[in-house]
Design a protein around this motif. Sequence first.
Motif, PDB file in Angstrom:
ATOM      1  N   ALA A 245      51.348  52.559  49.960  1.00 32.86           N
ATOM      2  CA  ALA A 245      49.969  52.151  49.700  1.00 32.86           C
ATOM      3  C   ALA A 245      49.908  50.901  48.830  1.00 32.86           C
ATOM      4  O   ALA A 245      48.824  50.406  48.532  1.00 32.86           O
ATOM      5  N   ILE A 253      48.959  55.581  40.093  1.00 28.51           N
ATOM      6  CA  ILE A 253      49.018  57.045  40.135  1.00 28.51           C
ATOM      7  C   ILE A 253      50.334  57.564  39.561  1.00 28.51           C
ATOM      8  O   ILE A 253      50.763  58.676  39.850  1.00 28.51           O
TER       9      ILE A 253
ATOM     10  N   LYS B  46      46.168  45.524  33.578  1.00 29.20           N
ATOM     11  CA  LYS B  46      47.515  46.091  33.743  1.00 29.20           C
ATOM     12  C   LYS B  46      48.140  46.432  32.388  1.00 29.20           C
ATOM     13  O   LYS B  46      48.980  47.324  32.301  1.00 29.20           O
ATOM     14  N   ASN B  49      46.723  50.008  31.355  1.00 29.05           N
ATOM     15  CA  ASN B  49      47.365  51.225  31.868  1.00 29.05           C
ATOM     16  C   ASN B  49      48.894  51.112  31.913  1.00 29.05           C
ATOM     17  O   ASN B  49      49.560  51.832  32.646  1.00 29.05           O
ATOM     18  N   ILE B  51      51.064  49.184  33.101  1.00 29.68           N
ATOM     19  CA  ILE B  51      51.865  48.617  34.191  1.00 29.68           C
ATOM     20  C   ILE B  51      52.627  47.424  33.614  1.00 29.68           C
ATOM     21  O   ILE B  51      53.775  47.178  33.938  1.00 29.68           O
ATOM     22  N   ILE B  78      44.090  57.633  33.077  1.00 31.40           N
ATOM     23  CA  ILE B  78      43.478  56.397  33.544  1.00 31.40           C
ATOM     24  C   ILE B  78      43.567  56.314  35.062  1.00 31.40           C
ATOM     25  O   ILE B  78      44.651  56.358  35.632  1.00 31.40           O
ATOM     26  N   TYR B  80      43.099  54.033  38.428  1.00 31.15           N
ATOM     27  CA  TYR B  80      43.241  52.593  38.626  1.00 31.15           C
ATOM     28  C   TYR B  80      42.952  52.229  40.070  1.00 31.15           C
ATOM     29  O   TYR B  80      43.561  52.783  40.984  1.00 31.15           O
ATOM     30  N   ALA B  82      43.458  49.243  42.360  1.00 32.61           N
ATOM     31  CA  ALA B  82      44.117  47.946  42.410  1.00 32.61           C
ATOM     32  C   ALA B  82      43.311  46.981  43.274  1.00 32.61           C
ATOM     33  O   ALA B  82      42.499  47.391  44.095  1.00 32.61           O
ATOM     34  N   SER B  85      45.150  47.261  48.302  1.00 35.31           N
ATOM     35  CA  SER B  85      46.047  48.358  48.647  1.00 35.31           C
ATOM     36  C   SER B  85      46.413  48.169  50.108  1.00 35.31           C
ATOM     37  O   SER B  85      45.644  47.621  50.884  1.00 35.31           O
ATOM     38  N   GLU B  86      47.626  48.594  50.441  1.00 31.87           N
ATOM     39  CA  GLU B  86      48.118  48.318  51.786  1.00 31.87           C
ATOM     40  C   GLU B  86      47.862  49.515  52.683  1.00 31.87           C
ATOM     41  O   GLU B  86      48.242  50.620  52.351  1.00 31.87           O
ATOM     42  N   GLY B  99      45.958  60.533  45.073  1.00 33.11           N
ATOM     43  CA  GLY B  99      45.458  60.411  43.705  1.00 33.11           C
ATOM     44  C   GLY B  99      45.730  61.669  42.882  1.00 33.11           C
ATOM     45  O   GLY B  99      45.672  61.645  41.652  1.00 33.11           O
ATOM     46  N   ARG B 148      40.455  57.685  45.649  1.00 32.29           N
ATOM     47  CA  ARG B 148      41.789  58.044  45.165  1.00 32.29           C
ATOM     48  C   ARG B 148      41.835  58.006  43.635  1.00 32.29           C
ATOM     49  O   ARG B 148      42.415  58.873  42.992  1.00 32.29           O
ATOM     50  N   LEU B 157      38.240  54.713  34.051  1.00 28.93           N
ATOM     51  CA  LEU B 157      38.534  54.081  35.336  1.00 28.93           C
ATOM     52  C   LEU B 157      38.732  52.590  35.131  1.00 28.93           C
ATOM     53  O   LEU B 157      37.913  51.939  34.483  1.00 28.93           O
TER      54      LEU B 157
END
Lengths: 356, 258
Positions: A245, A253, B46, B49, B51, B78, B80, B82, B85-86, B99, B148, B157
Amino acid sequence: MHFNDGGISRAYTAYIVRKTGFTLAMAGILAMMLILAISLGAVNIPFADVVKTLAGASVTRQFDIIVWNIRLPQALTAIVAGAGLAVSGAVMQSVLKNPLGSPFTLGISHAAAFGAAFSVMVMGSGSMASSFSDAVTITSPYVTTLAAFFFSMLAAGIITLVARIRNASPEVMVLTGVALGSLFTAATMLLQFFADDVQLSAMVFWTFGDVARTSWKELGFIALVTLVSLVFFLANAWNYNAADAGDETARGIGVRVERVRLMGMVMASLVSSVIIAFVGIIGFVGLVAPHMVRRLIGDDHRFLLPATAATGGVLLLASDTVARLILSPHILPVSVLTSFLGAPVFIYLIIKGYRR
Amino acid sequence: MILKIDNLAFGYSSRPTLDKISFTVKRGEITVILGPNGVGKTTLLKCINAILKPSKGNVLVDGDAIASLDTLAIAKRIGYVAQYSEPSRVTAFDAILMGRRPHIRWRVSDKDLKIVDSAIKRLGLDHLALKYVDQMSGGELQKISLARALVQETDLLLLDEPTSSLDLKNQTEILGLIKRVVKEHNVAGVMTMHDLNSALRYADNYLFLKNGTIYGAGKVEEISPGMVESVYGIGVEILRHNGYPVIIPKDIQIEKAA
């Protein structure tokens, strides 16, 4: 936040049952295919006698020997190798975000071939285990197997190391694999150029992937590695779905994408290296089986992985059975057949357009 | 105070991108992060959260330092969405079920299925639930990404340009949904955005970023033409229409801009 007004969607439950059903159906086909494969050959054994012999009730001594010593280990090796190669292909495709991911396209197979050639030429193991190698004597097949394993893991190690330096991005892994593949092919050609006749034939024989090479002991080892990796992959099914995804979404997630990628690559390389080292190069199963299943039931790894394993087993067992019978009394190595079947399917996939 | 950012700094390979960022976010409110392209809006999200790891400063969620939590624990606090998304060949239901990943150990529980079902109904995605995501439009995909994040059941969020690739109707729908969820569930939303008019209409608070640091912050009603001009380098007028503030950019003279 609370979402407590939902029910369990009946449509979704039915959908899950359908997908599970596909895997079970594939497993059923696999079981039938196994009986068929054992039954067919130079000596035909009736289905009922195959089942009786497998159940331990001896029909004739001849059938006992044919089933237990020759056809069953060969058929099971085909199933295990097919399943292992197919699943590692499916995982590599996801982890690398590339529909062309497979042990064959990442240079792991080429590295194994180099390892085998190297052991024949330099370490003087001089020969190889083959079901049809009257001319080529077997002195130390394990040296060849070990060398093949060592070099394929070396290739996989280099790929993951480069990926580690460049943050495990899919393109980096694929490109490194392509580069390594051509490097090892070149090195193999160099060895072949200087090899004498016997060495050359041993090297070439090795590259013909053949599931008749294994004994029960070797089969047990391959099966164990394949089973452990399958459990590992299934435990990571959600992580692969998340990685599909997109990296950011996956991180959101709580999935550590780089780690999932590296570990997936390491396990997929390990299982394919073990298989290739014992049975030689068998192309396209790792590519075709996952794509067939993807078309039928989608990319959800919870279903994709078990169904791909079963389909890979069916494909390789069916190919091996055909390879044994098609030019009877000559027995073809299965890899010749998988490549003949695989290439058109591969081109079909390209023309039809793959997603991802 | 659901979120507290304290003197945060971040640099990509030692080049400073963000510096001296401090702000707080309350429950039931949407905070929008505004600023020109490349100013570090996504980077800031980012960092929140984890990342990305900030080089300095603290991020506290409900009083706990995010740096001390593992990735799954963060994903339980949290949600997220993005920027991209693919789409892969999984059903919308399964894509949303993902999710629940931070909460799932081995098996999907009935509770997980119920939560996903509830979110699907809330967002009006019933008819898409068993369709493959790779056959969906951009608007549908964005709703799935939002769903999700919602089923993560977090109190905070983060949304990275949730409307950037959507048409007018989908933009309005998605932002309306976000606002409704934030108010109804008394959670907090932090989003980045380029569309100032949507920001004025749907957000409660704003945060202007300029040159990697906070240029101004407050209630969206307090945004003035002067602020917009010094952040984006373009003159604007702010009008009111039916109670909504509307930002109208002034013409840019081409010679002047060049």
